[in-house]
Enzyme design. Structure first.
Site, mmCIF file in Angstrom:
data_model
loop_
_atom_site.group_PDB
_atom_site.id
_atom_site.type_symbol
_atom_site.label_atom_id
_atom_site.label_comp_id
_atom_site.label_asym_id
_atom_site.label_seq_id
_atom_site.Cartn_x
_atom_site.Cartn_y
_atom_site.Cartn_z
ATOM 1 N N GLU A 137 0.833 -1.203 0.000
ATOM 2 C CA GLU A 137 0.000 0.000 0.000
ATOM 3 C C GLU A 137 0.869 1.256 0.000
ATOM 4 O O GLU A 137 1.910 1.309 0.667
ATOM 5 C CB GLU A 137 -0.904 -0.007 1.241
ATOM 6 N N GLU A 141 -3.377 10.210 2.784
ATOM 7 C CA GLU A 141 -4.599 10.265 3.583
ATOM 8 C C GLU A 141 -4.751 11.680 4.134
ATOM 9 O O GLU A 141 -3.871 12.179 4.839
ATOM 10 C CB GLU A 141 -4.548 9.264 4.746
ATOM 11 N N GLN A 154 -1.315 12.665 5.567
ATOM 12 C CA GLN A 154 -0.455 11.588 6.040
ATOM 13 C C GLN A 154 -0.065 10.713 4.866
ATOM 14 O O GLN A 154 -0.904 10.347 4.039
ATOM 15 C CB GLN A 154 -1.178 10.757 7.096
ATOM 16 N N GLY A 166 4.649 0.579 11.072
ATOM 17 C CA GLY A 166 4.175 1.759 10.360
ATOM 18 C C GLY A 166 5.305 2.639 9.873
ATOM 19 O O GLY A 166 6.322 2.814 10.547
ATOM 20 N N GLU A 168 4.577 5.933 8.739
ATOM 21 C CA GLU A 168 3.768 7.117 8.506
ATOM 22 C C GLU A 168 4.601 8.393 8.635
ATOM 23 O O GLU A 168 5.516 8.484 9.436
ATOM 24 C CB GLU A 168 2.611 7.203 9.509
#
Length: 357
Positions: A137, A141, A154, A166, A168
């Site tokens: 992915e 976002e 994000q 993560g 992020e």
């Protein structure tokens, strides 16, 4: 789970097998690709280069399919733009007809105005419908805002189902994304991922040996969704969606699918190896890299690389930006990471950015 709380990754399989090329990137990007293609053509490695300057954006029907939301998806401008909305009944979303293995993917987006706490608008690539246990992915976002506060965006990178690890990063946007359209793009090659906002790189992830399968490497579809993220999106879920202000609408235009399409049945790419290398050769120029570091210093509000509560030592792919590690305190959470210097500095930085432009 209520329909308006659906995960942004819907159960959807792409059946068509068509190679698409799109439009919407900057002239500099086109010119760079053209020069790279020409030089490799002379070496006998590339076929005749594509005339990137004359590419046009595709319509919704040429490249996309609605995946949920019924009447909450509406086509505009003769199908060249699409509006998706969230109300008490449902959100909405669409996905590319094709899976892609590497390419450049882009859209111009205008976000919901006014109070939008808890609302999540996502523009992302995923293969969760095909690889349920080890999906890849790449995300933009947009996390809903409280009136008077800046919108945040994000970016996420997941590979081989690595959602427990993560990667992020969050940024405060230096413009109002509800007043006009702004362009968001993802470049994905075998060894590099670059996120762009308005043709300016904001993040680069370079594949390292230590990442292994955590670097996305399987064909993905492109998605756009709007949904209810009340449980986490704004201040860690403290502010929920208020349907008094519904419907919340996001518009997408300048749709770009410029990549190597993959047959969803046999998972073979329509691109030859040397054709896909055009994406591998795109890098960040030195002057762009300098601007990238300045942008991150002014506007990045969270990075997993500096979250000492989650990772005692930075993951090996993290960039060695000394000034960034000094700016962050090394602690924080996904919901509310704050810079040490606070809001006043961010406002000054935004004014500096505007004056530079």
């Amino acid at each position: 789970m209520a329909e308006n709380q659906q995960s942004p990754t819907e159960k959807y399989t792409a059946y068509s097998y068509r190679k698409k090329m799109g439009h919407g990137v900057s002239p500099l990007f086109f010119f760079t690709l053209f020069l790279l293609s020409s030089s490799h053509l002379a070496a006998g490695r590339f076929p005749a280069p594509i005339d990137l300057h004359n590419l046009t954006s595709i319509s919704f029907d040429e490249g996309y399919t609605q995946i949920f939301g019924g009447g909450n998806l509406m086509l505009l401008r003769q199908g060249k733009a699409v509006r998706i909305s969230l109300d008490e009944r449902t959100g909405a979303g669409f996905a590319s007809n094709d899976l892609f293995l590497h390419g450049f993917f882009s859209a111009s987006v205008k976000l919901p105005s006014d109070y939008a706490a808890g609302v999540v608008v996502a523009f992302y690539m995923s293969n969760g419908d095909v690889f349920e246990k080890n999906h890849d992915e790449l995300d933009f976002e947009f996390l809903g805002n409280i009136r008077g506060r800046d919108w945040r965006v994000q970016t996420n990178v997941y590979g081989n189902g690595s959602t427990g690890f993560g990667r992020e990063e969050r940024y405060g946007l230096w413009f109002d994304p509800t007043e006009d359209f702004h362009n968001y793009s993802i470049l994905w090659s075998r060894n590099r991922i670059i996120f762009y906002i308005d043709q300016r790189p904001i993040r680069e992830v370079v594949r390292t040996e230590s990442m292994g399968g955590d670097f996305p490497s399987k064909p993905m579809s492109l998605y756009a969704t709007i949904w209810d993220g009340s449980g986490w999106a704004t201040a860690g879920g403290r502010y929920k969606v208020n349907y008094k202000y519904a419907p919340y609408a996001a518009e997408f235009a300048d749709l770009v699918l410029h990549g190597c399409a993959v047959d969803p049945i046999d998972r073979l790419s329509s691109c030859l190896r040397h054709e896909s290398e055009v994406y591998e050769l795109v890098t960040i120029a030195p002057e762009q890299r300098l601007a990238l570091r300045g942008l991150r210093k002014r506007h990045m509000t969270y990075s997993y690389c500096y979250d000492g509560k989650r990772y005692r030592t930075p993951p090996p792919e993290c960039p060695a930006y000394v000034h960034e590690s000094e700016e962050f305190e090394g602690a924080g959470s996904r919901s509310g990471y704050r810079r040490r210097h606070g809001k006043h500095r961010r406002q000054q930085a935004a004014m500096t950015t505007e004056s530079e432009e």
